[in-house]
Write a protein that holds these residues in place. Structure first.
Motif, PDB file in Angstrom:
ATOM      1  N   ALA A 119      40.549  51.241  -1.210  1.00  0.00           N
ATOM      2  CA  ALA A 119      39.103  51.352  -1.400  1.00  0.00           C
ATOM      3  C   ALA A 119      38.543  52.493  -0.563  1.00  0.00           C
ATOM      4  CB  ALA A 119      38.425  50.032  -1.034  1.00  0.00           C
ATOM      5  N   GLU A 120      37.271  52.740  -0.748  1.00  0.00           N
ATOM      6  CA  GLU A 120      36.574  53.781   0.006  1.00  0.00           C
ATOM      7  C   GLU A 120      35.126  53.354   0.244  1.00  0.00           C
ATOM      8  OE1 GLU A 120      36.152  57.404  -2.190  1.00  0.00           O
ATOM      9  OE2 GLU A 120      35.616  56.367  -4.059  1.00  0.00           O
ATOM     10  N   VAL A 121      34.510  53.915   1.287  1.00  0.00           N
ATOM     11  CA  VAL A 121      33.090  53.683   1.547  1.00  0.00           C
ATOM     12  C   VAL A 121      32.294  54.624   0.660  1.00  0.00           C
ATOM     13  CG1 VAL A 121      31.249  53.762   3.259  1.00  0.00           C
ATOM     14  CG2 VAL A 121      33.528  52.964   3.930  1.00  0.00           C
ATOM     15  N   VAL A 122      31.357  54.066  -0.121  1.00  0.00           N
ATOM     16  CA  VAL A 122      30.557  54.896  -1.027  1.00  0.00           C
ATOM     17  C   VAL A 122      29.131  55.101  -0.517  1.00  0.00           C
ATOM     18  CG1 VAL A 122      31.888  54.465  -3.111  1.00  0.00           C
ATOM     19  CG2 VAL A 122      30.105  52.841  -2.448  1.00  0.00           C
ATOM     20  N   ILE A 123      28.619  54.172   0.290  1.00  0.00           N
ATOM     21  CA  ILE A 123      27.272  54.308   0.856  1.00  0.00           C
ATOM     22  C   ILE A 123      27.253  53.659   2.233  1.00  0.00           C
ATOM     23  CG2 ILE A 123      24.879  53.490   0.712  1.00  0.00           C
ATOM     24  CD1 ILE A 123      24.816  53.912  -2.147  1.00  0.00           C
ATOM     25  N   ARG A 124      26.551  54.284   3.160  1.00  0.00           N
ATOM     26  CA  ARG A 124      26.318  53.732   4.495  1.00  0.00           C
ATOM     27  C   ARG A 124      24.818  53.690   4.732  1.00  0.00           C
ATOM     28  NH1 ARG A 124      27.187  56.865   8.190  1.00  0.00           N
ATOM     29  NH2 ARG A 124      28.203  55.703   9.859  1.00  0.00           N
ATOM     30  N   ASP A 125      24.317  52.570   5.231  1.00  0.00           N
ATOM     31  CA  ASP A 125      22.903  52.445   5.557  1.00  0.00           C
ATOM     32  C   ASP A 125      22.805  51.988   7.009  1.00  0.00           C
ATOM     33  OD1 ASP A 125      20.210  51.568   5.925  1.00  0.00           O
ATOM     34  OD2 ASP A 125      19.984  51.259   3.772  1.00  0.00           O
ATOM     35  N   VAL A 126      22.550  52.949   7.909  1.00  0.00           N
ATOM     36  CA  VAL A 126      22.521  52.646   9.339  1.00  0.00           C
ATOM     37  C   VAL A 126      21.360  51.719   9.675  1.00  0.00           C
ATOM     38  CG1 VAL A 126      22.290  53.637  11.644  1.00  0.00           C
ATOM     39  CG2 VAL A 126      23.671  54.808   9.925  1.00  0.00           C
ATOM     40  N   GLU A 127      20.220  51.923   9.053  1.00  0.00           N
ATOM     41  CA  GLU A 127      19.041  51.123   9.372  1.00  0.00           C
ATOM     42  C   GLU A 127      19.262  49.642   9.073  1.00  0.00           C
ATOM     43  OE1 GLU A 127      14.300  50.717   8.199  1.00  0.00           O
ATOM     44  OE2 GLU A 127      15.520  52.279   7.288  1.00  0.00           O
ATOM     45  N   LEU A 128      19.898  49.353   7.936  1.00  0.00           N
ATOM     46  CA  LEU A 128      20.102  47.963   7.533  1.00  0.00           C
ATOM     47  C   LEU A 128      21.474  47.432   7.934  1.00  0.00           C
ATOM     48  CD1 LEU A 128      18.505  47.905   3.955  1.00  0.00           C
ATOM     49  CD2 LEU A 128      17.452  47.401   6.167  1.00  0.00           C
TER      50      LEU A 128
END
Length: 259
Positions: free
Chosen positions: A121-130
């Motif tokens: 798998a791979e990371v497709v989106i990162r949301d630091v705030e949430l």
């Protein structure tokens, strides 16, 4: 002559109350087991190798380790959400103060499914705030994967009880676990989220939580605030919360389609 009947009546009333409480607890436990059986295949282990580099006060260090985190599959294509802080601790490094710097590099990401199948798998989106990371199989699965429908969600209130599901680590033979959590507080601003109690349970970041009628409430993540002068590294700079499913849906809408 009248004392004994009064005591007897009160005692019978207490017994009736206890019986009702026990019956309610049994019903909740039965509902929880049913939800676990229905949804557990969508709770997966996310394995990854994390290389961390940090520096503070002129000192620096680097280490690499294989880590695991709990993920919740939220799409038939294997899209999985987990706490970003579980994959990238640098996302909450602000709790340590401005002098502390940390970077994390991920590699060899895999989804470990219920039957122990490993899916690259791979990371497709990162949301630091949430504190969210969205992970997806490198190639779209040929068959739909088991997933939890975030659209079938529910809001909860103060002192409600919710069910959380987890998949434990290798030391526990990766069995599934279920825990009850109470909602200690509901925060409305800047966005709505739930603060669970701090009783020890098997719940961890990335675990999904459900209302007792089986609807998804949200996912456990960490909420972190920047450290102020003199309080770097304090425990009150970070807190586990339940992020509502509706906020996670906002992130899903930003995930790019498979090529």
């Amino acid at each position: 002559m009248y004392i004994l009947p009064r005591i007897t009546t009160a005692f019978v009333a207490v017994l009736a109350l206890v019986a009702t409480t026990v019956a309610g607890a049994d019903e909740d436990s039965a509902s929880a087991r049913a939800i676990l059986e229905q949804q557990k295949a969508a709770v997966v282990t996310v394995q990854m190798v994390v290389k961390i580099t940090w520096s503070m006060g002129g000192n620096s260090n680097q280490n690499e380790s294989k880590v695991e985190a709990t993920g919740t599959v939220i799409g038939a294509d294997g899209l999985t959400v987990l706490a970003l802080s579980s994959t990238d601790p640098s996302s909450i490094s602000k709790t340590m103060g401005s002098d502390f710097k940390m970077d994390a590099e991920l590699s060899d990401i895999k989804l470990l499914l219920q039957d122990d199948t490993e899916v690259p798998a791979e990371v497709v989106i990162r949301d630091v705030e949430l504190d969210l990371a969205f992970v997806r199989p490198l190639t779209k699965p040929e068959a739909p994967m088991a997933f939890i429908d975030l659209n079938n969600n529910s809001e909860v209130q103060l002192l409600d009880r919710v069910l959380t599901l987890n998949r434990l680590g290798r030391v526990a033979n990766r069995v599934y676990s279920a825990s009850f959590e109470y909602i200690d507080a509901v925060v409305e601003k800047p966005r709505r989220y739930y603060i669970p109690g701090n009783d020890p349970t098997s719940t961890s970041a990335g675990c999904p939580s459900f209302s007792l009628d089986g609807k998804i409430v949200g996912v456990f993540v960490l909420r972190a605030i920047s450290a102020e002068a003199g309080n770097a590294g304090r425990r009150d700079n970070v807190m586990p919360i339940i992020l509502p499913a509706v906020d996670i849906l906002d992130g899903v809408a930003q995930v790019p389609p498979y090529n």
